[in-house]
Enzyme design. Structure first.
Site, PDB file in Angstrom:
ATOM      1  N   TYR A  76       0.825  -1.215   0.000  1.00  0.00           N
ATOM      2  CA  TYR A  76       0.000   0.000   0.000  1.00  0.00           C
ATOM      3  C   TYR A  76       0.854   1.259   0.000  1.00  0.00           C
ATOM      4  O   TYR A  76       0.517   2.256  -0.642  1.00  0.00           O
ATOM      5  CB  TYR A  76      -0.994  -0.025   1.161  1.00  0.00           C
ATOM      6  CG  TYR A  76      -2.167  -0.911   0.838  1.00  0.00           C
ATOM      7  CD1 TYR A  76      -2.245  -2.210   1.322  1.00  0.00           C
ATOM      8  CD2 TYR A  76      -3.153  -0.466  -0.027  1.00  0.00           C
ATOM      9  CE1 TYR A  76      -3.289  -3.042   0.959  1.00  0.00           C
ATOM     10  CE2 TYR A  76      -4.203  -1.287  -0.389  1.00  0.00           C
ATOM     11  CZ  TYR A  76      -4.263  -2.577   0.108  1.00  0.00           C
ATOM     12  OH  TYR A  76      -5.293  -3.396  -0.288  1.00  0.00           O
ATOM     13  N   ARG A 128       1.734   1.899  -3.546  1.00  0.00           N
ATOM     14  CA  ARG A 128       0.603   2.449  -4.310  1.00  0.00           C
ATOM     15  C   ARG A 128       0.327   3.890  -3.891  1.00  0.00           C
ATOM     16  O   ARG A 128      -0.039   4.725  -4.721  1.00  0.00           O
ATOM     17  CB  ARG A 128      -0.628   1.559  -4.134  1.00  0.00           C
ATOM     18  CG  ARG A 128      -0.476   0.189  -4.784  1.00  0.00           C
ATOM     19  CD  ARG A 128      -1.597  -0.733  -4.437  1.00  0.00           C
ATOM     20  NE  ARG A 128      -2.877  -0.247  -4.921  1.00  0.00           N
ATOM     21  CZ  ARG A 128      -4.043  -0.767  -4.522  1.00  0.00           C
ATOM     22  NH1 ARG A 128      -4.059  -1.755  -3.645  1.00  0.00           N
ATOM     23  NH2 ARG A 128      -5.196  -0.295  -4.984  1.00  0.00           N
ATOM     24  N   HIS A 163     -14.656   2.007  -2.143  1.00  0.00           N
ATOM     25  CA  HIS A 163     -13.650   1.161  -1.483  1.00  0.00           C
ATOM     26  C   HIS A 163     -12.652   1.963  -0.671  1.00  0.00           C
ATOM     27  O   HIS A 163     -11.538   1.505  -0.386  1.00  0.00           O
ATOM     28  CB  HIS A 163     -12.938   0.290  -2.531  1.00  0.00           C
ATOM     29  CG  HIS A 163     -13.880  -0.611  -3.264  1.00  0.00           C
ATOM     30  ND1 HIS A 163     -13.589  -1.159  -4.494  1.00  0.00           N
ATOM     31  CD2 HIS A 163     -15.128  -1.035  -2.953  1.00  0.00           C
ATOM     32  CE1 HIS A 163     -14.623  -1.896  -4.898  1.00  0.00           C
ATOM     33  NE2 HIS A 163     -15.564  -1.837  -3.988  1.00  0.00           N
ATOM     34  N   CYS A 218     -12.528  -0.270  17.021  1.00  0.00           N
ATOM     35  CA  CYS A 218     -11.944   1.075  17.163  1.00  0.00           C
ATOM     36  C   CYS A 218     -12.254   1.860  15.892  1.00  0.00           C
ATOM     37  O   CYS A 218     -11.900   1.426  14.802  1.00  0.00           O
ATOM     38  CB  CYS A 218     -10.425   0.987  17.372  1.00  0.00           C
ATOM     39  SG  CYS A 218      -9.624   2.609  17.317  1.00  0.00           S
TER      40      CYS A 218
HETATM   41  C1  BV8 Z   1     -18.277  -7.521   0.617  1.00  0.00           C
HETATM   42  C2  BV8 Z   1      -9.771  -1.685  -2.259  1.00  0.00           C
HETATM   43  C3  BV8 Z   1     -19.707  -8.299   2.197  1.00  0.00           C
HETATM   44  C4  BV8 Z   1      -8.506  -2.328  -1.832  1.00  0.00           C
HETATM   45  C5  BV8 Z   1     -11.063  -3.349  -3.499  1.00  0.00           C
HETATM   46  C6  BV8 Z   1     -21.400 -11.336  -5.182  1.00  0.00           C
HETATM   47  C7  BV8 Z   1     -20.985 -12.216  -6.123  1.00  0.00           C
HETATM   48  C8  BV8 Z   1     -19.680 -12.698  -6.077  1.00  0.00           C
HETATM   49  C9  BV8 Z   1     -18.759 -12.277  -5.096  1.00  0.00           C
HETATM   50  C10 BV8 Z   1     -19.181 -11.391  -4.160  1.00  0.00           C
HETATM   51  C11 BV8 Z   1     -20.498 -10.929  -4.196  1.00  0.00           C
HETATM   52  N1  BV8 Z   1     -20.637 -10.089  -3.175  1.00  0.00           N
HETATM   53  C12 BV8 Z   1     -19.456 -10.008  -2.464  1.00  0.00           C
HETATM   54  C13 BV8 Z   1     -18.546 -10.781  -3.052  1.00  0.00           C
HETATM   55  C14 BV8 Z   1     -17.164 -10.981  -2.603  1.00  0.00           C
HETATM   56  C15 BV8 Z   1     -16.212  -9.877  -3.099  1.00  0.00           C
HETATM   57  C16 BV8 Z   1     -16.164  -9.885  -4.603  1.00  0.00           C
HETATM   58  O1  BV8 Z   1     -16.815  -9.140  -5.271  1.00  0.00           O
HETATM   59  N2  BV8 Z   1     -15.326 -10.782  -5.102  1.00  0.00           N
HETATM   60  C17 BV8 Z   1     -15.109 -10.823  -6.557  1.00  0.00           C
HETATM   61  C18 BV8 Z   1     -13.629 -10.959  -6.805  1.00  0.00           C
HETATM   62  C19 BV8 Z   1     -15.876 -11.938  -7.165  1.00  0.00           C
HETATM   63  N3  BV8 Z   1     -16.654  -8.558  -2.641  1.00  0.00           N
HETATM   64  C20 BV8 Z   1     -16.220  -8.161  -1.416  1.00  0.00           C
HETATM   65  O2  BV8 Z   1     -15.539  -8.836  -0.695  1.00  0.00           O
HETATM   66  C21 BV8 Z   1     -16.685  -6.784  -0.979  1.00  0.00           C
HETATM   67  N4  BV8 Z   1     -17.159  -6.865   0.365  1.00  0.00           N
HETATM   68  O3  BV8 Z   1     -18.955  -8.051  -0.212  1.00  0.00           O
HETATM   69  O4  BV8 Z   1     -18.564  -7.542   1.925  1.00  0.00           O
HETATM   70  C22 BV8 Z   1     -19.682  -8.471   3.614  1.00  0.00           C
HETATM   71  C23 BV8 Z   1     -20.832  -8.136   4.213  1.00  0.00           C
HETATM   72  C24 BV8 Z   1     -20.886  -8.349   5.572  1.00  0.00           C
HETATM   73  C25 BV8 Z   1     -19.781  -8.870   6.252  1.00  0.00           C
HETATM   74  C26 BV8 Z   1     -18.623  -9.178   5.578  1.00  0.00           C
HETATM   75  C27 BV8 Z   1     -18.558  -8.957   4.229  1.00  0.00           C
HETATM   76  C28 BV8 Z   1     -15.485  -5.799  -0.928  1.00  0.00           C
HETATM   77  C29 BV8 Z   1     -14.954  -5.573  -2.278  1.00  0.00           C
HETATM   78  C30 BV8 Z   1     -13.903  -4.439  -2.245  1.00  0.00           C
HETATM   79  C31 BV8 Z   1     -12.499  -4.961  -2.303  1.00  0.00           C
HETATM   80  N5  BV8 Z   1     -11.554  -3.853  -2.386  1.00  0.00           N
HETATM   81  N6  BV8 Z   1     -10.247  -2.264  -3.511  1.00  0.00           N
HETATM   82  C32 BV8 Z   1      -7.387  -2.127  -2.819  1.00  0.00           C
HETATM   83  O5  BV8 Z   1      -7.588  -1.438  -3.816  1.00  0.00           O
HETATM   84  O6  BV8 Z   1      -6.318  -2.659  -2.556  1.00  0.00           O
HETATM   85  S1  BV8 Z   1     -11.550  -4.077  -5.002  1.00  0.00           S
HETATM   86  C33 BV8 Z   1     -10.421  -3.508  -6.190  1.00  0.00           C
HETATM   87  O7  BV8 Z   1     -10.486  -4.458  -7.227  1.00  0.00           O
HETATM   88  C34 BV8 Z   1     -10.762  -2.198  -6.853  1.00  0.00           C
HETATM   89  O8  BV8 Z   1     -11.258  -1.256  -5.947  1.00  0.00           O
HETATM   90  C35 BV8 Z   1     -11.816  -2.633  -7.874  1.00  0.00           C
HETATM   91  O9  BV8 Z   1     -13.050  -2.764  -7.284  1.00  0.00           O
HETATM   92  C36 BV8 Z   1     -11.355  -4.020  -8.229  1.00  0.00           C
HETATM   93  C37 BV8 Z   1     -10.621  -4.004  -9.532  1.00  0.00           C
HETATM   94  O10 BV8 Z   1     -11.601  -3.922 -10.510  1.00  0.00           O
HETATM   95  P1  BV8 Z   1     -11.527  -2.739 -11.634  1.00  0.00           P
HETATM   96  O11 BV8 Z   1     -11.390  -1.426 -10.963  1.00  0.00           O
HETATM   97  O12 BV8 Z   1     -12.617  -3.000 -12.544  1.00  0.00           O
HETATM   98  O13 BV8 Z   1     -10.107  -2.983 -12.331  1.00  0.00           O
HETATM   99  P2  BV8 Z   1      -9.701  -4.177 -13.315  1.00  0.00           P
HETATM  100  O14 BV8 Z   1      -8.224  -4.101 -13.435  1.00  0.00           O
HETATM  101  O15 BV8 Z   1     -10.350  -5.433 -12.880  1.00  0.00           O
HETATM  102  O16 BV8 Z   1     -10.354  -3.767 -14.718  1.00  0.00           O
HETATM  103  C38 BV8 Z   1      -9.906  -2.610 -15.369  1.00  0.00           C
HETATM  104  C39 BV8 Z   1     -10.825  -2.447 -16.573  1.00  0.00           C
HETATM  105  O17 BV8 Z   1     -10.478  -1.237 -17.231  1.00  0.00           O
HETATM  106  C40 BV8 Z   1     -10.702  -3.567 -17.605  1.00  0.00           C
HETATM  107  O18 BV8 Z   1     -11.996  -3.918 -18.038  1.00  0.00           O
HETATM  108  C41 BV8 Z   1      -9.879  -2.921 -18.727  1.00  0.00           C
HETATM  109  O19 BV8 Z   1     -10.258  -3.433 -19.984  1.00  0.00           O
HETATM  110  C42 BV8 Z   1     -10.285  -1.466 -18.600  1.00  0.00           C
HETATM  111  N7  BV8 Z   1      -9.281  -0.486 -19.030  1.00  0.00           N
HETATM  112  C43 BV8 Z   1      -7.935  -0.590 -18.923  1.00  0.00           C
HETATM  113  N8  BV8 Z   1      -7.342   0.568 -19.377  1.00  0.00           N
HETATM  114  C44 BV8 Z   1      -8.368   1.403 -19.741  1.00  0.00           C
HETATM  115  C45 BV8 Z   1      -9.612   0.727 -19.517  1.00  0.00           C
HETATM  116  N9  BV8 Z   1     -10.798   1.266 -19.792  1.00  0.00           N
HETATM  117  C46 BV8 Z   1     -10.789   2.552 -20.302  1.00  0.00           C
HETATM  118  N10 BV8 Z   1      -9.645   3.261 -20.518  1.00  0.00           N
HETATM  119  C47 BV8 Z   1      -8.419   2.726 -20.257  1.00  0.00           C
HETATM  120  N11 BV8 Z   1      -7.307   3.443 -20.503  1.00  0.00           N
END
Ligand code: BV8
Length: 354
Positions: free
Chosen positions: A128, A131, A182, A196
């Site tokens: 972190y 980043r 997030h 806390c």
């Molecule tokens: C929770 C912070 C509940 C930290 C992040 C339902 C179904 C399935 C799974 C779940 C569900 N509900 C919950 C889940 C579990 C989980 C989840 O979703 N898992 C996934 C992997 C399946 N979700 C959670 O755990 C969430 N919490 O549900 O809590 C709960 C309730 C009660 C008690 C306990 C728990 C929390 C999720 C948040 C996690 N934290 N970030 C950190 O950053 O280190 S997530 C992090 O990854 C980012 O914030 C972002 O969300 C994600 C990355 O995704 P993107 O931003 O889309 O980036 P990516 O690289 O994937 O894609 C980039 C895109 O851009 C591509 O499409 C590419 O083609 C495009 N691109 C590239 N360049 C360009 C472009 N487009 C335009 N222009 C360009 N130049």
């Protein structure tokens, strides 16, 4: 949802389908074997006539027509945006799916978990701190400024972002129309959360503390930062060298981001729900996200009011999943968000001078 052939369908679901089928269609005399059911659905799935097979995925007329989009934009009062790492790519920050997906051979998503921090807080903090340093050395791009300008022009525009890089804030996006789903790399919380509730906003100290100074070093272009080289042995950073929580004096200070398996801020989620339910949302801008992480990934379809809401995706890639989700009236613009957003939003924000 990825189109899965039946044999990848989790047996639990398959069980349900078949028992339904059986419970639904089985007159006492006739027995339909699950094998028959499986065969039946399999052939349908693979047949071109099945609605979600690739051949039948015809993209809506004018799905990438900028004039048609501008017409819809000028008719749109309530607009929601859902942004991801792709929006900050043009600023020089790696996405999760791209090169940024791996950090010292560790999956970024594995490091973004409470367990990883518990196991080795020093190592996760280096991830972190790096980043934070990167986000401090880059600048918001025209994509961030275009969204901020839209918020200035349209009070009924709400921007949801998954990005923790603070670039929306630095692009002066009106805070009342921005929700950082997030959290932020520049907020500091206590690892004893939620017991806390200590939180420090906008801490941009770089290095965050002496033990993490390796993450704030810069190297000449073309050189690899030792920190990023998995072959470069890293000294272990004991928890004792990380700052304690000034409030409860027991927890370790941690990045103010939402880790996987951690709940998002409930008040914020309720507020977003209330905004969505207030009235029809005319347009949802889905910008630079792979729409995999929930609940962020669910907002676009959740917001859709059939025939009224236009979902507009801006992404470098038009993948099958996105194609499948497109409906009449939706748009998909392939390219860099930093280039496309100023063009797409020009009828409302004018020519962006940044
Ligand atoms: C929770 C912070 C509940 C930290 C992040 C339902 C179904 C399935 C799974 C779940 C569900 N509900 C919950 C889940 C579990 C989980 C989840 O979703 N898992 C996934 C992997 C399946 N979700 C959670 O755990 C969430 N919490 O549900 O809590 C709960 C309730 C009660 C008690 C306990 C728990 C929390 C999720 C948040 C996690 N934290 N970030 C950190 O950053 O280190 S997530 C992090 O990854 C980012 O914030 C972002 O969300 C994600 C990355 O995704 P993107 O931003 O889309 O980036 P990516 O690289 O994937 O894609 C980039 C895109 O851009 C591509 O499409 C590419 O083609 C495009 N691109 C590239 N360049 C360009 C472009 N487009 C335009 N222009 C360009 N130049």
């Amino acid at each position: 949802m990825k189109c899965r052939t039946l044999n990848t369908l989790p047996h639990r679901i398959f069980g349900q389908i078949s028992c339904h089928f059986t419970s639904f269609v089985q007159p006492p005399a006739v027995h339909i074997s699950s094998k028959a059911i499986r065969h039946n659905i399999q052939t349908r799935c693979l047949s071109t006539s099945w609605p979600w097979s690739s051949k039948s995925m015809v993209l809506p007329k004018g799905y990438n027509s900028i004039p048609a989009f501008h017409k819809k934009l000028l008719e749109s009062k309530r607009i929601l945006a859902v942004c991801g790492a792709g929006l900050s790519a043009a600023s020089g920050l790696p996405t999760f799916r791209g090169a940024g997906g791996l950090w010292r051979n560790h999956n970024a998503t594995d490091l973004a978990t409470p367990d990883a921090f518990e196991d080795d807080p020093g190592f996760v903090w280096l991830f972190y701190a790096y980043r934070r340093h990167m986000a401090l050395t880059v600048k918001p791009n025209p994509g961030h400024y275009a969204l901020a300008a839209l918020a200035e022009k349209n009070p009924d525009f709400l921007c949801l972002s998954q990005n923790v890089d603070n670039l929306h804030v630095r692009a002066k996006h009106p805070p009342s129309q921005l929700r950082l789903l997030h959290g932020s790399l520049f907020d500091i919380k206590c690892s004893n959360t939620p017991k806390c509730e200590y939180i420090e906003r906008n801490n941009t100290a770089d290095p965050f503390c002496p033990a993490l100074s390796a993450a704030s070093e810069d190297v000449e272009p073309g050189q690899t930062l030792p920190l990023l080289d998995p072959k470069h042995e890293l000294a272990h950073i004991p928890a004792s060298e990380l700052p304690k929580c000034p409030e409860c004096k027991t927890g370790i200070q941690r990045p103010g981001v939402v880790w996987f398996y951690e709940p998002l801020d409930k008040d914020m989620l309720d507020e977003i729900e209330a905004w969505i339910n207030e009235d029809v949302v005319d347009m949802v801008l889905v910008v630079g996200t792979s729409s995999v992480v929930h609940p962020a990934a669910g907002y676009a379809e959740r917001t859709r009011t059939k025939g009224k809401t236009s979902i507009v995706t801006v992404n470098m890639e038009l993948d099958t999943q996105s194609k499948r989700k497109m409906r009449e009236g939706d748009f998909f613009f392939i390219g860099d968000a930093a280039v496309l957003l100023p063009q797409l939003l020009e009828p409302v924000i004018g020519k962006l001078e940044v």
